[in-house]
Scaffold this active site. Structure first.
Site, PDB file in Angstrom:
ATOM      1  N   CYS A   1       0.840  -1.200   0.000  1.00 48.69           N
ATOM      2  CA  CYS A   1       0.000   0.000   0.000  1.00 48.69           C
ATOM      3  C   CYS A   1       0.877   1.253   0.000  1.00 48.69           C
ATOM      4  O   CYS A   1       1.459   1.607   1.028  1.00 48.69           O
ATOM      5  CB  CYS A   1      -0.909  -0.021   1.220  1.00 48.69           C
ATOM      6  SG  CYS A   1      -1.805   1.512   1.467  1.00 48.69           S
TER       7      CYS A   1
ATOM      8  N   CYS B   1      -0.158   4.068   2.330  1.00 46.74           N
ATOM      9  CA  CYS B   1       0.092   3.805   3.753  1.00 46.74           C
ATOM     10  C   CYS B   1       1.577   3.963   4.082  1.00 46.74           C
ATOM     11  O   CYS B   1       1.926   4.519   5.114  1.00 46.74           O
ATOM     12  CB  CYS B   1      -0.306   2.383   4.129  1.00 46.74           C
ATOM     13  SG  CYS B   1      -1.881   1.857   3.479  1.00 46.74           S
ATOM     14  N   ASP B   2       2.462   3.445   3.232  1.00 43.80           N
ATOM     15  CA  ASP B   2       3.874   3.305   3.611  1.00 43.80           C
ATOM     16  C   ASP B   2       4.854   4.104   2.759  1.00 43.80           C
ATOM     17  O   ASP B   2       6.059   4.102   3.048  1.00 43.80           O
ATOM     18  CB  ASP B   2       4.274   1.814   3.547  1.00 43.80           C
ATOM     19  CG  ASP B   2       3.426   0.954   4.483  1.00 43.80           C
ATOM     20  OD1 ASP B   2       2.982   1.503   5.511  1.00 43.80           O
ATOM     21  OD2 ASP B   2       3.213  -0.221   4.194  1.00 43.80           O
TER      22      ASP B   2
END
Ligand code: NDP
Length: 305
Positions: free
Chosen positions: A131, A134-135
């Site tokens: 993701c 997200c990261d």
């Protein structure tokens, strides 16, 4: 016994909940661990009708949840662990607890696919990610590989250029599957390069990841490359494990439904990505969620709930 239990809280699940709650079925919704589904992992959604300026995926999901709650959906933030047929309907297990319902809508979605390399999961979150939103933040001024040739790979690569010094798309073929518009956007981005006919054959490091061995899919030649992180964008696998052996699946592992979202089990419907290999769009998930709820209402009427 509930009239209707909805399993999974993505676009399909929330839409089903809105329709079922407005039909006064008092649906019970189990959100699972990944409440909000795939749209929680995305940034702007530009193609959901009604939002000319676009809307953030998590905001869209929050709005749907509020709407489902407003009409009386009972929301339970737990993960369903088992499913079985009983005389009057179905029982679902949530750890040691059991709940029963006359009808069920399965909207458990699909989860990111992994490469299948033996030590891959050791690097999960420590060099390998699924993701970007997200990261991606952890890769400021670093070099990243994105694996895949579809729209997700293009979208993630473009997003990652916000942080990374350089993004290389590793694709096993020499043509992309992504839509033309996404391909062009990625190809125009000066920070994005493409490595064609290539696949990751080996992961090296403690973890964290230090380097990878890349194999040329045509010549079979291999070469080691130092890399800071890898983002996988190679599609999704439907979440059907808890229904093992009971609900019929197609050749690709998606739940088989007819045009009325019915599965092989009476009173069990499926909606969204868990039964959609082809379109996998937020708006098609909403559409099938609506269909499943209308069909559940019809079914409950027929069995005189
Ligand atoms: P896709 O199934 O479209 O693409 C997956 C890609 O990963 C393919 O290029 C495939 O290669 C490759 N791949 C699959 N398995 C492996 C593997 N084991 N090793 C290496 N490569 C692999 O998935 P997406 O997630 O990209 O897209 C899913 C759907 O969502 C599509 O319909 C897409 O259009 C849509 N979408 C739309 C977006 C938008 O409009 N903004 C954004 C993101 C997704 P190969 O080509 O060789 O099969």
């Amino acid at each position: 016994m509930e009239k209707l239990i909805i399993i999974g809280a993505g676009v399909a699940g929330w839409t089903a909940a809105i329709y079922a709650a407005r039909a006064e079925l008092k649906p019970m919704m189990f959100t699972g661990a990944e409440e909000g589904g795939q749209l929680m992992l995305t940034t702007g959604v530009d193609n959901f009708p009604g939002f000319p300026e676009g809307i953030l995926g998590p905001d869209l999901m929050q709005n749907m949840k509020k709407q489902a709650e407003k009409f009386g959906t009972k929301i339970i933030q737990k993960n369903v662990t088992g499913f079985k047929k009983i005389n009057e309907g179905y029982e679902i297990m949530v750890g040691k607890e059991t709940y029963s319902a006359k009808s069920i809508i399965i909207s458990t979605g699909a989860s990111a696919r992994w490469l299948g390399l033996p030590n891959e999961k050791n690097f999960q979150g420590r060099g390998i990610h699924t993701c970007a939103t997200c990261d991606g933040f952890f890769y400021k001024n670093k070099e990243i590989f994105v694996v895949g040739g579809g729209d997700s790979a293009m979208e993630e690569s473009i997003f990652l250029t916000k942080f990374a010094k350089k993004v290389t798309v590793i694709h096993r073929k020499d043509v992309l599957r992504a839509s033309k518009i996404m391909q062009e956007k990625a190809k125009k981005n000066p920070k994005i390069e493409f490595m064609w006919n290539s696949e990751i054959a080996e992961l090296k490091g403690e973890p964290p990841l230090k380097s990878v061995v890349i194999k040329d899919t045509k010549t079979e030649e291999t070469k080691e490359h130092k890399i800071d992180g890898i983002f996988l964008a190679i599609g999704h696998v439907p979440n059907v494990k808890i229904f093992g052996g009971m609900v019929d699946l197609d050749d690709y592992g998606f739940i088989k439904t007819d045009s009325r979202r019915r599965t092989n089990l009476p009173g069990v419907f499926a909606a969204g990505d868990v039964q959609d290999r082809l379109y996998k769009q937020a708006v098609t998930a909403a559409g099938t969620g609506c269909e499943a709820a209308l069909e559940a209402e019809r079914y409950l009427g027929e069995i005189k709930e």
